[in-house]
Motif scaffolding. Structure first.
Motif, PDB file in Angstrom:
ATOM      1  N   ARG A  82       0.853  -1.186   0.000  1.00 12.51           N
ATOM      2  CA  ARG A  82       0.000   0.000   0.000  1.00 12.51           C
ATOM      3  C   ARG A  82       0.890   1.237   0.000  1.00 12.51           C
ATOM      4  NH1 ARG A  82      -4.031   0.528   4.910  1.00 12.51           N
ATOM      5  NH2 ARG A  82      -2.036   0.789   5.965  1.00 12.51           N
ATOM      6  N   ILE A  83       0.620   2.178  -0.864  1.00 15.73           N
ATOM      7  CA  ILE A  83       1.436   3.382  -0.917  1.00 15.73           C
ATOM      8  C   ILE A  83       1.033   4.326   0.219  1.00 15.73           C
ATOM      9  CG2 ILE A  83       1.625   3.150  -3.425  1.00 15.73           C
ATOM     10  CD1 ILE A  83      -0.224   5.630  -3.668  1.00 15.73           C
ATOM     11  N   VAL A 120      -0.737   0.779 -12.936  1.00 18.30           N
ATOM     12  CA  VAL A 120       0.362   0.575 -11.993  1.00 18.30           C
ATOM     13  C   VAL A 120      -0.157   0.540 -10.558  1.00 18.30           C
ATOM     14  CG1 VAL A 120       2.510   1.575 -11.094  1.00 18.30           C
ATOM     15  CG2 VAL A 120       2.028   1.641 -13.552  1.00 18.30           C
ATOM     16  N   LEU A 121      -1.152   1.380 -10.270  1.00 12.69           N
ATOM     17  CA  LEU A 121      -1.766   1.438  -8.946  1.00 12.69           C
ATOM     18  C   LEU A 121      -3.229   1.010  -9.019  1.00 12.69           C
ATOM     19  CD1 LEU A 121      -0.422   4.894  -7.645  1.00 12.69           C
ATOM     20  CD2 LEU A 121       0.483   2.620  -7.131  1.00 12.69           C
ATOM     21  N   GLY A 161      -7.154   1.621   0.794  1.00 15.88           N
ATOM     22  CA  GLY A 161      -6.040   2.458   0.341  1.00 15.88           C
ATOM     23  C   GLY A 161      -5.720   2.207  -1.109  1.00 15.88           C
ATOM     24  N   THR A 162      -4.549   2.665  -1.530  1.00 22.23           N
ATOM     25  CA  THR A 162      -4.097   2.495  -2.909  1.00 22.23           C
ATOM     26  C   THR A 162      -2.880   1.583  -2.908  1.00 22.23           C
ATOM     27  OG1 THR A 162      -4.889   4.705  -3.481  1.00 22.23           O
ATOM     28  CG2 THR A 162      -3.313   3.691  -4.987  1.00 22.23           C
ATOM     29  N   TYR A 163      -2.901   0.587  -3.788  1.00 22.70           N
ATOM     30  CA  TYR A 163      -1.878  -0.450  -3.782  1.00 22.70           C
ATOM     31  C   TYR A 163      -1.119  -0.511  -5.103  1.00 22.70           C
ATOM     32  CZ  TYR A 163      -3.907  -2.257   0.529  1.00 22.70           C
ATOM     33  OH  TYR A 163      -4.346  -2.388   1.822  1.00 22.70           O
ATOM     34  N   VAL A 164       0.123  -0.946  -5.021  1.00 20.43           N
ATOM     35  CA  VAL A 164       0.946  -1.152  -6.216  1.00 20.43           C
ATOM     36  C   VAL A 164       0.593  -2.513  -6.807  1.00 20.43           C
ATOM     37  CG1 VAL A 164       3.287  -1.331  -7.146  1.00 20.43           C
ATOM     38  CG2 VAL A 164       2.829   0.184  -5.190  1.00 20.43           C
TER      39      VAL A 164
END
Length: 228
Positions: free
Chosen positions: A31-32, A61-62, A69-72
């Motif tokens: 998670r970024i 990419v995300l 959340g936001t993940y790679v």
């Protein structure tokens, strides 16, 4: 000096975030940082950060996950494109491709692994073996994925790793689907795979990966070759 245009600033921040992913400071599956953290990291405003993140979401990419959340999900736009393609693939097709990839990666890793790779593989295998294998245990699935990716890392082939990373979200999805059918963690097989890599035995490592995934493939109904 001309003032920096907003579009240029967004592009700069997008590239800054992309470099964090390429360097593996934000690895696949992680998670970024949150939006406030990103504004502090980049020294820009929330709107700029939001648009930079959105650009990487569009690029594959995300991935934003509601309430999490936001993940790679890929290391590059190419990986993102491949990830989207693999997302709708049949589970058996993914496993057959993975069997080829994992067995070759295991052989390469056995030939090329260094002391750091060996220490990492031992640590990740221990973490995996500690987890109880079931569909509710997200940590078990993540530990399994990390271990197999570490074998690819130990192959020291950047192109191989890029391609494998593009497949990881689909691999994780297939693993999660399988845990609904069986709680067999194949601990002995994973122990043998890692030990073969550590021992530098390429043939044994490739065979361990091939047999383990062959067992999983055999669980699916046989295809009617006459329909081809």
């Amino acid at each position: 000096m001309q003032p920096v245009r907003r579009t240029s600033l967004i592009a700069q921040v997008t590239e800054q975030l992309r470099s964090e992913i390429r360097s593996s400071r934000w690895p696949i599956g992680s998670r970024i940082p949150t939006e406030p953290e990103l504004t502090e990291l980049t020294g820009t405003g929330r709107n700029t950060v939001r648009e930079a993140v959105q650009a990487l979401v569009h690029a594959g990419v995300l991935e934003r996950r509601q309430g999490s959340g936001t993940y790679v999900i890929a290391a590059s736009e190419v990986g993102g494109t491949l990830a989207k393609y693999f997302a709708d693939a049949e589970e058996r097709d993914v496993l057959e491709l993975r069997q080829a990839l994992d067995s070759t990666a295991a052989a390469l890793a056995a030939r090329r692994r260094d002391d750091a790779d060996i220490a990492n593989l031992r640590r990740l295998l221990e973490e995996r073996n500690k987890e109880r294998w079931n569909e509710q245990n997200v940590a078990a699935i993540e530990a399994d994925v990390k271990l197999h990716r570490a074998i690819v890392v130990a192959s020291h082939n950047a192109v191989y790793l890029e391609f494998y990373d593009s497949l990881l979200p689909t691999i994780e999805q297939v693993i999660r689907s399988r845990t609904k059918k069986s709680d067999d963690a194949f601990d002995a097989e994973h122990n043998e795979l890692v030990q073969a890599v550590i021992d530098g035995d390429a043939d044994r490592a490739a065979q361990a990966a091939r047999c383990f995934l062959g067992t999983l493939i055999a669980e699916y109904p046989a295809r009617d070759e006459s329909q081809r």
